[in-house]
Scaffold this active site. Structure first.
Site, PDB file in Angstrom:
ATOM      1  N   HIS A 181       0.822  -1.206   0.000  1.00  0.00           N
ATOM      2  CA  HIS A 181       0.000   0.000   0.000  1.00  0.00           C
ATOM      3  C   HIS A 181       0.857   1.258   0.000  1.00  0.00           C
ATOM      4  O   HIS A 181       2.046   1.213   0.264  1.00  0.00           O
ATOM      5  CB  HIS A 181      -0.977   0.025   1.181  1.00  0.00           C
ATOM      6  CG  HIS A 181      -0.342   0.099   2.534  1.00  0.00           C
ATOM      7  ND1 HIS A 181      -0.097  -1.009   3.296  1.00  0.00           N
ATOM      8  CD2 HIS A 181       0.100   1.162   3.263  1.00  0.00           C
ATOM      9  CE1 HIS A 181       0.466  -0.649   4.439  1.00  0.00           C
ATOM     10  NE2 HIS A 181       0.602   0.674   4.450  1.00  0.00           N
ATOM     11  N   HIS A 229       4.318   7.003   3.713  1.00  0.00           N
ATOM     12  CA  HIS A 229       5.261   5.895   3.516  1.00  0.00           C
ATOM     13  C   HIS A 229       4.805   4.968   2.399  1.00  0.00           C
ATOM     14  O   HIS A 229       3.652   4.995   1.989  1.00  0.00           O
ATOM     15  CB  HIS A 229       5.453   5.097   4.815  1.00  0.00           C
ATOM     16  CG  HIS A 229       4.250   4.332   5.284  1.00  0.00           C
ATOM     17  ND1 HIS A 229       3.324   4.870   6.149  1.00  0.00           N
ATOM     18  CD2 HIS A 229       3.816   3.071   5.018  1.00  0.00           C
ATOM     19  CE1 HIS A 229       2.380   3.968   6.407  1.00  0.00           C
ATOM     20  NE2 HIS A 229       2.657   2.872   5.724  1.00  0.00           N
ATOM     21  N   GLU A 266       7.883   0.748   4.909  1.00  0.00           N
ATOM     22  CA  GLU A 266       7.333  -0.247   5.820  1.00  0.00           C
ATOM     23  C   GLU A 266       7.424  -1.613   5.166  1.00  0.00           C
ATOM     24  O   GLU A 266       7.152  -1.760   3.972  1.00  0.00           O
ATOM     25  CB  GLU A 266       5.861   0.072   6.116  1.00  0.00           C
ATOM     26  CG  GLU A 266       5.174  -0.941   7.001  1.00  0.00           C
ATOM     27  CD  GLU A 266       3.686  -0.671   7.179  1.00  0.00           C
ATOM     28  OE1 GLU A 266       3.097  -1.248   8.109  1.00  0.00           O
ATOM     29  OE2 GLU A 266       3.094   0.108   6.391  1.00  0.00           O
TER      30      GLU A 266
END
Length: 137
Positions: free
Chosen positions: A7, A78, A128
């Site tokens: 994502h 992010h 991440e």
């Protein structure tokens, strides 16, 4: 091994307003919200083919997203990459000199194990890594 882009997270000061924009204005499918106590965030997901847009907002005005929004009005927060073995990827990336924001993965949205790579290790981009939990689609 990193398996794909999971994502793109966008920090937003008003989660409900942002949900309305992505749902009504852009016509995206809304998957619902989830509070992530460990990260002090409220999240809303809009799945797209092979990825998602995640809106993240401070939970009770606390946490790292609150600090981010004190400095910026919102924006790209992010990139998240899926992994099928987060521990092996952390070991491998640490050996290559990457710095992480924590010593070990923690529980994130969708029951995933997550860990963040320090932006200084990635040309200013917060990355991440996320190993899907049993209930992640």
């Amino acid at each position: 091994m990193i398996t794909g882009l999971d994502h793109i997270a966008v920090a937003v000061p008003d989660l409900e307003k942002a949900i309305k924009r992505f749902l009504e204005d852009f016509g995206l499918t809304y998957e619902g919200t989830e509070e992530v106590e460990t990260a002090k965030t409220s999240t809303a997901f809009f799945p797209l083919k092979s990825t998602s847009i995640e809106l993240v907002s401070p939970l009770r005005g606390e946490g790292p997203i609150a600090k981010y929004l004190e400095k910026k009005p919102g924006g790209l927060h992010h990139l998240c990459f899926s992994t099928d073995d987060i521990i092996a990827d952390v070991v491998r990336l640490k050996a290559l000199g990457y710095q992480f924001l924590s010593d070990a993965p923690s529980l994130g949205a969708h029951n995933c194990q997550v860990i963040f790579i320090h932006p200084k290790s990635c040309d200013g981009v917060l990355i991440e890594l996320s190993q899907p939990g049993d209930d992640h689609h």
